[in-house]
Design a protein around this motif. Structure first.
Motif, PDB file in Angstrom:
ATOM      1  N   ARG A  39       1.047  -1.231   0.189  1.00  0.00           N
ATOM      2  CA  ARG A  39      -0.343   0.096   0.151  1.00  0.00           C
ATOM      3  C   ARG A  39       1.114   1.462   0.123  1.00  0.00           C
ATOM      4  N   GLY A  40       0.993   2.132  -1.103  1.00  0.00           N
ATOM      5  CA  GLY A  40       2.227   3.048  -1.523  1.00  0.00           C
ATOM      6  C   GLY A  40       3.249   2.451  -1.508  1.00  0.00           C
ATOM      7  N   LEU A  41       4.084   3.627  -1.532  1.00  0.00           N
ATOM      8  CA  LEU A  41       5.776   3.468  -1.660  1.00  0.00           C
ATOM      9  C   LEU A  41       6.344   4.183   0.286  1.00  0.00           C
ATOM     10  N   SER A  42       6.046   3.890   1.194  1.00  0.00           N
ATOM     11  CA  SER A  42       6.359   4.139   1.943  1.00  0.00           C
ATOM     12  C   SER A  42       6.532   2.587   3.193  1.00  0.00           C
ATOM     13  N   ILE A  43       6.671   1.455   2.228  1.00  0.00           N
ATOM     14  CA  ILE A  43       8.026   0.431   2.742  1.00  0.00           C
ATOM     15  C   ILE A  43       8.644   0.265   1.746  1.00  0.00           C
ATOM     16  N   SER A  44       8.241   0.605   0.747  1.00  0.00           N
ATOM     17  CA  SER A  44       9.643   0.828  -0.343  1.00  0.00           C
ATOM     18  C   SER A  44      11.291   0.101   0.026  1.00  0.00           C
ATOM     19  N   TYR A  45      11.586   0.313   1.183  1.00  0.00           N
ATOM     20  CA  TYR A  45      13.174   0.958   1.450  1.00  0.00           C
ATOM     21  C   TYR A  45      12.985  -0.391   2.409  1.00  0.00           C
ATOM     22  N   LEU A  46      12.124  -1.284   2.368  1.00  0.00           N
ATOM     23  CA  LEU A  46      12.828  -2.601   3.372  1.00  0.00           C
ATOM     24  C   LEU A  46      11.725  -3.800   2.642  1.00  0.00           C
ATOM     25  N   VAL A  47      11.913  -3.509   1.193  1.00  0.00           N
ATOM     26  CA  VAL A  47      11.722  -4.456   0.561  1.00  0.00           C
ATOM     27  C   VAL A  47      13.187  -5.517   0.003  1.00  0.00           C
ATOM     28  N   LYS A  86      12.809 -12.447  -5.204  1.00  0.00           N
ATOM     29  CA  LYS A  86      12.771 -13.955  -5.058  1.00  0.00           C
ATOM     30  C   LYS A  86      11.027 -13.576  -5.246  1.00  0.00           C
ATOM     31  N   TYR A  87      10.286 -13.055  -5.232  1.00  0.00           N
ATOM     32  CA  TYR A  87       8.871 -11.981  -5.061  1.00  0.00           C
ATOM     33  C   TYR A  87       8.189 -11.257  -6.435  1.00  0.00           C
ATOM     34  N   PRO A  88       7.253 -11.344  -7.066  1.00  0.00           N
ATOM     35  CA  PRO A  88       7.273 -10.292  -7.708  1.00  0.00           C
ATOM     36  C   PRO A  88       6.229  -9.240  -6.889  1.00  0.00           C
ATOM     37  N   GLN A  89       6.463  -8.081  -6.570  1.00  0.00           N
ATOM     38  CA  GLN A  89       5.672  -6.843  -6.202  1.00  0.00           C
ATOM     39  C   GLN A  89       5.297  -5.815  -6.590  1.00  0.00           C
ATOM     40  N   LEU A  90       3.976  -5.186  -6.686  1.00  0.00           N
ATOM     41  CA  LEU A  90       3.785  -3.905  -6.942  1.00  0.00           C
ATOM     42  C   LEU A  90       2.953  -2.829  -5.828  1.00  0.00           C
ATOM     43  N   ALA A  91       3.144  -1.939  -6.011  1.00  0.00           N
ATOM     44  CA  ALA A  91       2.671  -1.291  -4.852  1.00  0.00           C
ATOM     45  C   ALA A  91       0.866  -0.623  -5.657  1.00  0.00           C
ATOM     46  N   VAL A  92      -0.092  -0.838  -4.994  1.00  0.00           N
ATOM     47  CA  VAL A  92      -1.491  -0.183  -4.787  1.00  0.00           C
ATOM     48  C   VAL A  92      -1.694   1.031  -4.115  1.00  0.00           C
ATOM     49  N   TYR A  93      -2.202   2.277  -4.584  1.00  0.00           N
ATOM     50  CA  TYR A  93      -2.393   3.382  -3.465  1.00  0.00           C
ATOM     51  C   TYR A  93      -3.788   3.676  -3.904  1.00  0.00           C
ATOM     52  N   SER A  94      -4.850   2.841  -4.213  1.00  0.00           N
ATOM     53  CA  SER A  94      -6.414   3.072  -3.737  1.00  0.00           C
ATOM     54  C   SER A  94      -6.581   1.653  -4.177  1.00  0.00           C
ATOM     55  N   ASN A  95      -8.061   1.172  -3.653  1.00  0.00           N
ATOM     56  CA  ASN A  95      -9.228  -0.126  -3.412  1.00  0.00           C
ATOM     57  C   ASN A  95      -9.296   0.097  -4.748  1.00  0.00           C
ATOM     58  N   GLU A  96      -8.997   0.818  -5.834  1.00  0.00           N
ATOM     59  CA  GLU A  96      -9.606   0.676  -6.768  1.00  0.00           C
ATOM     60  C   GLU A  96      -8.460   0.114  -7.939  1.00  0.00           C
ATOM     61  N   ASP A  97      -7.422   0.902  -7.168  1.00  0.00           N
ATOM     62  CA  ASP A  97      -6.096  -0.332  -7.742  1.00  0.00           C
ATOM     63  C   ASP A  97      -6.644  -1.425  -7.675  1.00  0.00           C
ATOM     64  N   TRP A  98      -6.433  -1.763  -6.058  1.00  0.00           N
ATOM     65  CA  TRP A  98      -6.146  -3.270  -5.801  1.00  0.00           C
ATOM     66  C   TRP A  98      -7.327  -4.065  -6.445  1.00  0.00           C
ATOM     67  N   LEU A  99      -8.357  -3.808  -6.639  1.00  0.00           N
ATOM     68  CA  LEU A  99      -9.556  -4.501  -7.358  1.00  0.00           C
ATOM     69  C   LEU A  99      -8.776  -4.693  -8.576  1.00  0.00           C
ATOM     70  N   LYS A 100      -8.140  -3.726  -9.868  1.00  0.00           N
ATOM     71  CA  LYS A 100      -7.087  -3.916 -11.472  1.00  0.00           C
ATOM     72  C   LYS A 100      -6.611  -5.013 -10.331  1.00  0.00           C
ATOM     73  N   VAL A 101      -6.447  -5.234  -9.640  1.00  0.00           N
ATOM     74  CA  VAL A 101      -4.723  -6.456  -9.411  1.00  0.00           C
ATOM     75  C   VAL A 101      -5.896  -7.688  -9.229  1.00  0.00           C
ATOM     76  N   GLU A 102      -7.499  -7.781  -8.309  1.00  0.00           N
ATOM     77  CA  GLU A 102      -8.429  -8.832  -8.572  1.00  0.00           C
ATOM     78  C   GLU A 102      -8.516  -9.354  -9.940  1.00  0.00           C
ATOM     79  N   ASN A 103      -8.639  -8.314 -10.429  1.00  0.00           N
ATOM     80  CA  ASN A 103      -8.497  -8.878 -12.585  1.00  0.00           C
ATOM     81  C   ASN A 103      -7.455  -9.761 -13.078  1.00  0.00           C
ATOM     82  N   GLN A 104      -6.549  -8.916 -13.031  1.00  0.00           N
ATOM     83  CA  GLN A 104      -5.292  -8.827 -13.657  1.00  0.00           C
ATOM     84  C   GLN A 104      -5.098 -10.826 -13.022  1.00  0.00           C
TER      85      GLN A 104
END
Length: 509
Positions: free
Chosen positions: A415-423, A429-447
């Motif tokens: 959720r957002g970029l605040s966690i990116s410094y500790l990726v 090892k694991y694909p990762q991405l960021a979302v900025y709203s619940n709408e972005d999350w729903l796009k992940v579900e659809n994909q």
């Protein structure tokens, strides 16, 4: 003491940062914040990509690079839509050359290699003025190990490489003044250009030193004539880099230049020059301050007075000017606590070389030398303070990596970029991405609608990042994100705590 004996001591000294790096890597690799980006650049380049382009493994799952979990100040989108990392590609290219003869597992030790080489270059520079082997040894050890310079050996960054080219340029210029040999002129031209490409602020210190040294030289006209071919070579190499930068980034200074100009023109980067100057030199609630952390630098004020007409005056005056002006002329004040002093290393080298050469020429009584002991103590405490903080960070980092490995997610969503410094290494090892709203999350579900994926969702409620150095708009749009997750096609199976983050493991309904 001859150089072979000094060489053995220098080699033994670098076992200290080697030990800590080995300890922090802990059978894996310890990379967080800036180093992780530089690590990804090398991996991407080794895999056939370009050193400047963003590394985004989640694209293999069909996600657009716009969802990359990195942004300001690490990843940027150009006008042509390309995503690029901001760090110097020269560091990546040189590492690739070294990796032709060593394994990838040694990649985080490369800065220590250049730290060792800097011992030799600094030894040679001091030998231009001082022939007492014991004095040269003590001076080199103090400059390398009891100033902020030591911290760069512990970090996975281009700093020791930048310092290598700084010292190489200084040494080659000193040698060229006496001998005018082709090898020194060539090294001078290449070192100046490479130093600038790695960290432009370091070139400010270098230019100050070279300029002042030239002005006080006795045979300026003769020296200039001998330097003309190498000045032209330097300009030619720099023009080639300018053209490449403009072609790739759209700005002749590269990503850092483009980013700086954009921020300055937009007015998004707020500056308080007075407070920044005090913070960098003497500290505030976020920074220790270079003179407060390493008060040995204050001794340079005495040397400046003594050496006004001395050959070592260029070291002292250029180092002083650089350190005093850098908090004002550099647009970014990155780094908190003791780690905010990396910008000063070039000036520290110049100032300390001049200071030790100056004090070495004088005969002091023993009580005067005792004054050095508190200064040595404070320098030691500053070094150990940084080591303790890194050790604590490494412990936390490996705990997070281990928890993620135990969960074995197919995808990590932040959720957002605040966690990116500790990726860190989990990004490999694991694909990762960021979302900025619940709408972005729903796009992940659809994909992922045709796939049965285990998703680890991470968030940092009320993140505590220091936001003073972020443009306001970017902070609000990318970092200060606090929406509530409302999955539709997925359900939360379990909830976790990873360091100071909250984690949710989701699976398809």
């Amino acid at each position: 003491m001859g150089f072979p004996k000094r060489f053995c001591i220098y080699f033994l000294i670098i076992l200290i940062p080697f030990f800590y790096r080995w300890k922090w890597n802990d059978h894996s690799v310890f990379i967080s914040s800036d180093p992780e980006i530089k690590y990804y650049q090398v991996l991407n380049s080794l895999a056939g990509g370009s050193a400047e382009e963003c590394y985004f493994p989640a694209k293999e799952l069909g996600f657009e690079v716009s969802m990359i979990p990195f942004g300001y100040p690490w990843a940027f989108f150009l006008k042509n839509g390309n995503c690029v990392f901001q760090y110097p590609v020269l560091f990546t290219w040189i590492q690739k050359l070294i990796l032709l003869v060593v394994s990838i597992k040694w990649i985080t030790y490369i800065p220590i290699l250049f730290f060792l080489l800097n011992f030799f270059l600094l030894d040679r520079i001091l030998n231009q003025y001082e022939k007492r082997g014991n004095f040269v040894l003590l001076s080199v050890l103090f400059i390398q190990c009891l100033t902020p310079i030591f911290l760069s050996s512990l970090d996975y960054s281009e700093l020791t490489l930048t310092n290598f080219f700084l010292l190489a340029a200084i040494l080659s210029f000193l040698e060229f003044q006496d001998k005018s040999e082709f090898r020194y002129g060539l090294l001078l031209a290449v070192a100046i250009v490479f130093n600038f490409q790695l960290r432009p602020e370091s070139s400010i210190a270098l230019i100050l030193f070279l300029g002042i040294s030239f002005l006080i030289s006795e045979n300026k006209v003769s020296l200039f004539k001998r330097l003309i071919p190498y000045i032209l070579l330097c300009m030619g190499l720099q023009i080639l880099f300018f053209l490449w930068n403009h072609d790739v980034y759209g700005h002749f200074l590269g990503m850092r230049g483009l980013n700086t100009v954009t921020d300055m023109e937009s007015g998004n980067l707020q500056r308080d020059l007075g407070r920044e100057w005090i913070a960098d030199l003497w500290g505030n609630e976020f920074k220790i301050g270079i003179f407060k952390g390493y008060p040995i630098l204050i001794l340079a004020t005495l040397s400046l007075w003594w050496e006004r007409k001395s050959p070592i005056f260029p070291f002292l005056i250029s180092g002083t000017i650089f350190i005093l002006l850098l908090p004002i002329i550099s647009p970014y004040r990155a780094g908190v606590d003791i780690f905010g002093m990396r910008y000063f290393e070039s000036g520290v080298y110049l100032l300390m070389v001049g200071t030790f050469l100056s004090f070495g020429k004088r005969q002091f009584k023993i009580p005067v030398y005792l004054l050095f002991l508190p200064l040595v103590y404070f320098s030691y405490k500053s070094d150990t303070r940084a080591i303790k903080q890194w050790s604590s960070s490494a412990k936390l980092y490996h705990q997070v990596m281990e928890q993620i490995d135990n969960l074995k997610p197919d995808l990590i969503v932040q959720r957002g970029l605040s966690i990116s410094y500790l990726v860190g290494y989990s990004y490999v090892k694991y694909p990762q991405l960021a979302v900025y709203s619940n709408e972005d999350w729903l796009k992940v579900e659809n994909q992922l609608q045709n796939k049965d994926n285990r998703i680890l969702y991470l968030e940092w409620e009320g993140n505590q990042l220091v936001n003073a150095e972020f443009p306001t708009a970017i902070w609000k749009e990318k970092f200060d994100i606090n929406f509530k997750l409302k999955p539709v096609k997925y359900k939360i199976q379990s909830e976790f705590t990873l360091a100071h983050f909250k984690g949710f493991l989701l699976e398809k309904k």
